[in-house]
Design a protein around this motif. Structure first.
Motif, PDB file in Angstrom:
ATOM      1  N   MET A   1       0.823  -1.102   0.146  1.00 38.01           N
ATOM      2  CA  MET A   1       0.027  -0.074   0.104  1.00 38.01           C
ATOM      3  C   MET A   1       0.814   1.119  -0.020  1.00 38.01           C
ATOM      4  N   SER A   2       0.617   2.185  -0.832  1.00 42.77           N
ATOM      5  CA  SER A   2       1.494   3.270  -1.203  1.00 42.77           C
ATOM      6  C   SER A   2       1.205   4.397   0.125  1.00 42.77           C
ATOM      7  N   GLU A   3       2.223   5.158   0.411  1.00 46.83           N
ATOM      8  CA  GLU A   3       2.137   6.071   1.607  1.00 46.83           C
ATOM      9  C   GLU A   3       1.242   7.111   1.306  1.00 46.83           C
ATOM     10  N   VAL A   4       0.584   7.798   2.201  1.00 45.40           N
ATOM     11  CA  VAL A   4      -0.488   8.922   2.178  1.00 45.40           C
ATOM     12  C   VAL A   4       0.362  10.018   1.800  1.00 45.40           C
ATOM     13  N   ARG A   5      -0.074  11.027   0.882  1.00 50.64           N
ATOM     14  CA  ARG A   5       0.665  11.965   0.782  1.00 50.64           C
ATOM     15  C   ARG A   5       0.374  13.092   1.781  1.00 50.64           C
ATOM     16  N   THR A   6       1.076  13.980   2.043  1.00 49.87           N
ATOM     17  CA  THR A   6       0.854  15.199   3.022  1.00 49.87           C
ATOM     18  C   THR A   6       0.883  16.350   2.306  1.00 49.87           C
ATOM     19  N   ASP A  28     -10.185  16.378  13.200  1.00 54.57           N
ATOM     20  CA  ASP A  28     -10.863  15.427  12.127  1.00 54.57           C
ATOM     21  C   ASP A  28      -9.881  15.043  10.943  1.00 54.57           C
ATOM     22  N   ALA A  29      -8.572  15.038  11.429  1.00 55.99           N
ATOM     23  CA  ALA A  29      -7.460  14.949  10.731  1.00 55.99           C
ATOM     24  C   ALA A  29      -7.780  13.712   9.716  1.00 55.99           C
ATOM     25  N   ASP A  30      -7.999  12.624  10.352  1.00 55.29           N
ATOM     26  CA  ASP A  30      -8.107  11.088   9.867  1.00 55.29           C
ATOM     27  C   ASP A  30      -9.066  11.166   8.758  1.00 55.29           C
ATOM     28  N   ALA A  31     -10.291  11.805   9.206  1.00 49.89           N
ATOM     29  CA  ALA A  31     -11.639  11.650   8.291  1.00 49.89           C
ATOM     30  C   ALA A  31     -11.447  12.443   7.003  1.00 49.89           C
ATOM     31  N   LEU A  32     -10.633  13.654   7.293  1.00 51.92           N
ATOM     32  CA  LEU A  32     -10.170  14.425   6.083  1.00 51.92           C
ATOM     33  C   LEU A  32      -9.459  13.769   5.020  1.00 51.92           C
ATOM     34  N   ALA A  33      -8.512  13.163   5.795  1.00 54.68           N
ATOM     35  CA  ALA A  33      -7.427  12.334   4.889  1.00 54.68           C
ATOM     36  C   ALA A  33      -8.167  11.206   4.002  1.00 54.68           C
ATOM     37  N   GLU A  41      -2.082  18.624   6.747  1.00 55.58           N
ATOM     38  CA  GLU A  41      -1.038  18.963   7.903  1.00 55.58           C
ATOM     39  C   GLU A  41      -1.289  20.376   8.277  1.00 55.58           C
ATOM     40  N   LEU A  42      -2.017  20.942   9.137  1.00 54.78           N
ATOM     41  CA  LEU A  42      -1.794  22.506   9.410  1.00 54.78           C
ATOM     42  C   LEU A  42      -0.464  22.779   9.930  1.00 54.78           C
ATOM     43  N   GLN A  43       0.245  23.634   9.051  1.00 57.45           N
ATOM     44  CA  GLN A  43       1.568  24.047   9.265  1.00 57.45           C
ATOM     45  C   GLN A  43       1.797  25.256  10.086  1.00 57.45           C
ATOM     46  N   GLY A  44       0.877  26.098  10.032  1.00 55.61           N
ATOM     47  CA  GLY A  44       0.752  27.224  10.998  1.00 55.61           C
ATOM     48  C   GLY A  44      -0.396  28.185  10.814  1.00 55.61           C
ATOM     49  N   ILE A  45      -0.459  29.198  11.699  1.00 55.77           N
ATOM     50  CA  ILE A  45      -1.530  29.862  11.706  1.00 55.77           C
ATOM     51  C   ILE A  45      -1.020  31.367  11.903  1.00 55.77           C
ATOM     52  N   VAL A  69       6.266  34.109   5.062  1.00 56.03           N
ATOM     53  CA  VAL A  69       6.936  32.698   4.853  1.00 56.03           C
ATOM     54  C   VAL A  69       6.048  31.688   4.853  1.00 56.03           C
ATOM     55  N   LEU A  70       4.960  31.507   5.530  1.00 55.52           N
ATOM     56  CA  LEU A  70       4.178  30.614   5.988  1.00 55.52           C
ATOM     57  C   LEU A  70       3.581  30.176   4.496  1.00 55.52           C
ATOM     58  N   VAL A  71       2.869  31.220   3.732  1.00 52.82           N
ATOM     59  CA  VAL A  71       2.220  30.952   2.667  1.00 52.82           C
ATOM     60  C   VAL A  71       3.268  30.320   1.175  1.00 52.82           C
ATOM     61  N   LYS A  72       4.492  30.991   1.518  1.00 51.37           N
ATOM     62  CA  LYS A  72       5.392  30.366   0.644  1.00 51.37           C
ATOM     63  C   LYS A  72       5.662  28.977   0.400  1.00 51.37           C
ATOM     64  N   ASP A  73       5.365  28.561   1.597  1.00 56.19           N
ATOM     65  CA  ASP A  73       5.749  27.028   1.744  1.00 56.19           C
ATOM     66  C   ASP A  73       4.600  26.101   1.892  1.00 56.19           C
ATOM     67  N   ALA A  74       3.470  26.744   1.316  1.00 58.31           N
ATOM     68  CA  ALA A  74       2.267  25.823   1.644  1.00 58.31           C
ATOM     69  C   ALA A  74       1.589  25.397   0.358  1.00 58.31           C
ATOM     70  N   ASP A  75       0.892  24.261   0.579  1.00 58.79           N
ATOM     71  CA  ASP A  75       0.255  23.636  -0.604  1.00 58.79           C
ATOM     72  C   ASP A  75      -1.112  24.271  -0.766  1.00 58.79           C
ATOM     73  N   LEU A  76      -1.719  24.457   0.409  1.00 59.83           N
ATOM     74  CA  LEU A  76      -3.233  25.018   0.453  1.00 59.83           C
ATOM     75  C   LEU A  76      -3.084  26.343   1.684  1.00 59.83           C
TER      76      LEU A  76
END
Length: 438
Positions: A1-6, A28-33, A41-45, A69-76
């Protein structure tokens, strides 16, 4: 089974809505995944004040004041800061660095949406904003997707919970405007400075967004004719009630043909009388609803909580899951659906009815003179009610007239009211409100 992407998620703003979004992302991290196929993964606020008290307890290490800095390293990136700047710059930075953006910022989207859409297209990312209109109600995606094969002809919306609560209080309890506003503030429905709500500006921003999606044309805030509820009196509410109407602040966007035969869209916000049997008339308290008329689907209504941290967070997370799935599955970002250039028409082109309150001299021939003036302007009277009043001090009698017109051009109706004002038998024009749904 392939590893789930973050996928790395950056949150800008941690107010009432932002705090709930952060809580759901963590709890709800598991349900959202499972729904997205990736760990979110919530990187920062990013916040202005690291020490501010918050309603939700969140890990302190998530907070930062360096949003760039936070937004430059985010996917979402989730933007819930509000206002124009620095929200606009941060969204543009995020998209230029390849991040999809979810925003609830109706003011920014109404003012500068075209620039943001263009940048999203250029970067191949998704810009989503379901939370910008009507809180938890899923309305923007149904307009954009479910009704994309139809032609929407008209949208009527109660899109501001504060004003709906105030008008509902006035209708159900007989309260004066100031008292109903104070109650809204006490319950937390209205801000200490309620200007954006009661003057209609908040609803106008949402109207521009609804019109843009419904008619596939970019409409901005300056295209919206806007009138708030501060002039609505308890007497107006009572008279409307007696005549079988309720007063609501409506956002209206509709396709029209003006007197020169030009097709366009009128976008406006104003207090409106609705028959009590109309579906929107039953929307109580701080709830929102959007009523859509389409050529093939007919009449549709979307109803629900229009504000609040948890309900609005639901809309944000819906957009986030959609954007995350797009990243996981690949393909271009969901772009704006502006395929035409339908011109914006002024409110004068709208076809509506008027409810007019007049204080007039109680003397023979007054009604005939008023009726003749309406006829001269091509406006037909549907209902006319008269009540006689006697001033206790002067013992002088006057009459209060309440007139509801048949549908006519806004320009003709407005000209009629101005002509009536100039009649020597008119003491005052006490109210002018538009009527829809008849």
């Amino acid at each position: 089974m392939s590893e789930v992407r973050t996928l790395k998620v950056a949150l800008l703003g941690c107010g009432n809505v932002g705090a709930q979004v952060a809580r759901i992302l963590i709890d709800d991290a598991d349900a959202l995944a499972a729904r997205t196929g990736a760990r979110l993964e919530l990187q920062g606020i990013a916040v202005r004040n690291l020490d501010a008290k918050r309603d939700v307890e969140l890990p302190q290490e998530l907070f930062t004041t360096d949003a760039e800095v936070l937004v430059k390293d985010a996917d979402l990136v989730i933007e819930l800061m509000g206002g124009i700047e620095p929200a606009r710059t941060l969204i543009l930075t995020a998209m230029r660095h390849g991040a999809c953006v979810v925003s609830g910022n109706k003011a920014l989207l109404a003012q500068d949406g075209p620039t943001l859409y263009e940048e999203a297209d250029k970067a191949g990312v998704q810009l989503s904003y379901e939370a910008a209109v009507a809180g938890a109600i899923p309305i923007l995606r149904p307009i954009r997707d479910s009704l994309s094969g139809d032609r929407i002809t008209r949208v009527l919306g109660i899109v501001n919970g504060t004003t709906n609560f105030i008008l509902d209080q006035m209708d159900s309890t007989g309260a004066q405007f100031a008292d109903a506003l104070a109650e809204a503030q006490r319950l937390g429905y209205a801000e200490a400075d309620p200007t954006a709500d009661i003057e209609g500006y908040d609803a106008a921003a949402k109207a521009a967004i609804l019109a843009s999606l419904s008619f596939h044309t970019r409409f901005a805030l300056e295209d919206v004719s806007c009138e708030g509820i501060t002039s609505v009196t308890a007497a107006d509410i009572a008279a409307a009630k007696e005549a079988g109407f309720v007063i609501k602040l409506l956002a209206i966007a509709e396709k029209l043909v003006d007197e020169d035969g030009k097709t366009g869209v009128s976008v406006r916000v104003h207090p409106t009388l609705l028959p009590r049997e109309h579906p929107l008339a039953a929307v109580r308290g701080a709830f929102n609803a959007v009523f859509i008329e389409a050529e093939n689907a007919g009449e549709l209504m979307f109803y629900g909580q229009g504000a609040g941290g948890t309900p609005t967070a639901s809309a944000v997370l819906g957009d986030l899951v959609s954007a995350a799935r797009r990243i996981v599955l690949g393909g271009p970002g969901r772009t704006e659906t502006t395929t035409g250039h339908v011109p914006s028409l002024p409110i004068d082109a709208a076809v509506t009815s008027y409810y007019i309150g007049l204080d007039v001299a109680d003397q023979p021939g007054v009604l005939a003179r008023i009726a003749q003036l309406f006829a001269e302007h091509g406006v037909s009277i549907e209902i006319m009610r008269q009540t006689i009043h006697r001033d206790a001090d002067s013992n002088v009698e006057s009459a209060e007239l309440r007139i509801v017109t048949h549908r006519a051009r806004e320009a003709a109706l407005a000209a009629t009211v101005e002509a009536v004002r100039r009649l020597d038998v008119i003491n005052s024009v006490t109210s002018v409100l538009r009527v829809e749904g008849v």
